[in-house]
Design a protein around this motif. Structure first.
Motif, PDB file in Angstrom:
ATOM      1  N   VAL A  29      19.357  80.599 -40.273  1.00 25.75           N
ATOM      2  CA  VAL A  29      18.420  80.902 -41.348  1.00 25.75           C
ATOM      3  C   VAL A  29      19.435  80.658 -42.749  1.00 25.75           C
ATOM      4  CG1 VAL A  29      18.578  83.285 -41.079  1.00 25.75           C
ATOM      5  CG2 VAL A  29      16.678  82.403 -42.385  1.00 25.75           C
ATOM      6  N   ASN A  30      18.807  79.978 -43.650  1.00 31.34           N
ATOM      7  CA  ASN A  30      19.771  80.006 -44.971  1.00 31.34           C
ATOM      8  C   ASN A  30      19.250  81.355 -45.762  1.00 31.34           C
ATOM      9  OD1 ASN A  30      19.575  79.593 -47.920  1.00 31.34           O
ATOM     10  ND2 ASN A  30      20.874  77.655 -47.218  1.00 31.34           N
ATOM     11  N   ARG A  31      20.711  81.999 -46.019  1.00 28.75           N
ATOM     12  CA  ARG A  31      20.395  83.209 -46.677  1.00 28.75           C
ATOM     13  C   ARG A  31      19.705  83.488 -47.947  1.00 28.75           C
ATOM     14  NH1 ARG A  31      24.063  86.383 -43.971  1.00 28.75           N
ATOM     15  NH2 ARG A  31      25.809  85.294 -42.807  1.00 28.75           N
ATOM     16  N   LEU A  32      19.740  82.321 -48.551  1.00 23.65           N
ATOM     17  CA  LEU A  32      18.947  82.053 -49.853  1.00 23.65           C
ATOM     18  C   LEU A  32      17.661  81.810 -49.949  1.00 23.65           C
ATOM     19  CD1 LEU A  32      20.150  82.157 -53.096  1.00 23.65           C
ATOM     20  CD2 LEU A  32      20.244  79.840 -53.070  1.00 23.65           C
ATOM     21  N   ASP A  33      17.265  80.745 -49.102  1.00 17.83           N
ATOM     22  CA  ASP A  33      16.065  80.140 -49.332  1.00 17.83           C
ATOM     23  C   ASP A  33      15.296  80.801 -48.293  1.00 17.83           C
ATOM     24  OD1 ASP A  33      16.582  76.786 -48.210  1.00 17.83           O
ATOM     25  OD2 ASP A  33      16.253  78.435 -46.831  1.00 17.83           O
ATOM     26  N   GLY A  34      15.838  81.403 -47.160  1.00 21.87           N
ATOM     27  CA  GLY A  34      15.002  81.999 -45.884  1.00 21.87           C
ATOM     28  C   GLY A  34      14.517  81.137 -45.048  1.00 21.87           C
ATOM     29  N   CYS A  35      14.780  79.680 -45.189  1.00 25.47           N
ATOM     30  CA  CYS A  35      14.168  78.594 -44.247  1.00 25.47           C
ATOM     31  C   CYS A  35      15.195  78.654 -43.028  1.00 25.47           C
ATOM     32  CB  CYS A  35      14.042  77.113 -45.088  1.00 25.47           C
ATOM     33  SG  CYS A  35      12.995  77.447 -46.311  1.00 25.47           S
TER      34      CYS A  35
END
Ligand code: 809
Length: 290
Positions: A29-35
């Protein structure tokens, strides 16, 4: 924190979803965009080696093959601490190989898969590229839960109960992944794909009809999904298929579908349908709409 590698800085690793000689694939999971993304980490190839060419090849292919609903989407690629890293769209339904290892596809699902992958291949070929490693393990599935109220007798107050699972149905989308063997039609640098799906002419280094090698591999993949697995890697069975012999199937397919698949694995590449002919074939458009 710039000395923390980008991978761990930008992503939280959720689970290992694949491992092979190619490297490892993680669900992150990408920490910035949550995707959620699928990220493949492979050991960085030696500069100037054939492996480096293949690794760069994959990234170039993804860069050219931008956004298409039947090709796994690419987001980014970078190198760090002796690893090559590629960040792709995460498909939540596993690979087609996983799915058919449990049970063969029904004729309806087989048609859907053929239409989606043929659409993705048509796009790849229209960009002057060929995939060269089409097989169930490289076709990924995205499952979307959709509300379908047609057969729902909602309460007289008209408010559907969204917690009632019976109003949802799953919609599967098949996507072509793993562009590691992609090459250009004009200046082909052919790296043979999995021998189980390899056409005879490619084995003999005849690269005059490369798009038809993808059609051949899709035809064999369809047979495997219909239950004809496991496919031979070599020997008399391997040659029998390349002479146009359909391996025995556990399910009865319609005459049209069987004829279509037979034409896809025809010994002569020019006798095989193009992806455009595939998409218009009556076996894939049963209601004769197109
Ligand atoms: C083993 N494995 C399992 C999955 C999840 C399927 O539900 C998977 C994916 C990919 C890839 C992949 C293949 C080749 C190159 C790069 C990647 Cl990330 C591998 C995958 C990919 O690009 N997208 C995926 O979902």
């Amino acid at each position: 924190e710039s000395n923390i590698p980008r991978y761990h800085r930008e992503f939280l690793e959720l689970e290992l979803i694949g491992k092979g000689q190619f490297g490892s694939v993680f669900k992150c999971v990408n920490r910035l965009d949550g995707c959620v993304y699928a990220i493949k980490k492979s050991t960085r190839p030696v500069a100037g080696s054939a492996f480096e060419k293949t690794a760069l090849n994959e990234v170039y292919a993804h860069a050219v093959l931008g956004k298409h609903q039947h090709v796994v989407r690419y987001y980014s690629a970078w190198a760090e601490d002796n690893h090559m890293i590629i960040q792709n769209e995460y498909c939540n339904g596993g690979s087609l190989a996983d799915k058919v290892s449990k049970e063969p596809l029904s004729a309806v699902e087989l048609r859907r898969m053929l239409l989606h992958v043929a659409e993705g291949l048509r796009y790849i070929h229209s960009e002057g590229l060929v995939h060269l490693d089409i097989k169930p393990a490289n076709i990924f599935i995205s499952i979307e839960k959709k509300v379908n109220l047609t057969n729902y007798d909602s309460a007289d107050d008209g408010f559907e109960d969204l917690d009632d699972n019976s109003i949802y149905e799953e919609e599967l989308t098949y996507k072509i992944g793993d562009l590691g063997h992609v090459t250009s039609l004009s200046n082909p640098q052919v790296e043979e794909g999995d021998c189980r799906y390899l056409s005879n002419e490619i084995l003999h280094e005849d690269y005059s009809h490369l798009t038809k090698a993808d059609v051949f591999a899709l035809g064999l993949s369809a047979l495997e999904c219909a239950g004809a697995g496991p496919l031979p890697k070599n020997g008399p069975e391997w040659h029998a298929i390349r002479e146009g012999q359909i391996p025995p199937l556990p399910q009865k397919l319609t005459k049209d579908l069987l004829e279509l698949i037979r034409s896809m694995i025809h010994p002569c590449p020019t006798e095989r349908p193009s992806t455009i002919q595939l998409l218009q074939h009556r076996a894939l458009n049963p209601d004769g709409s197109k």
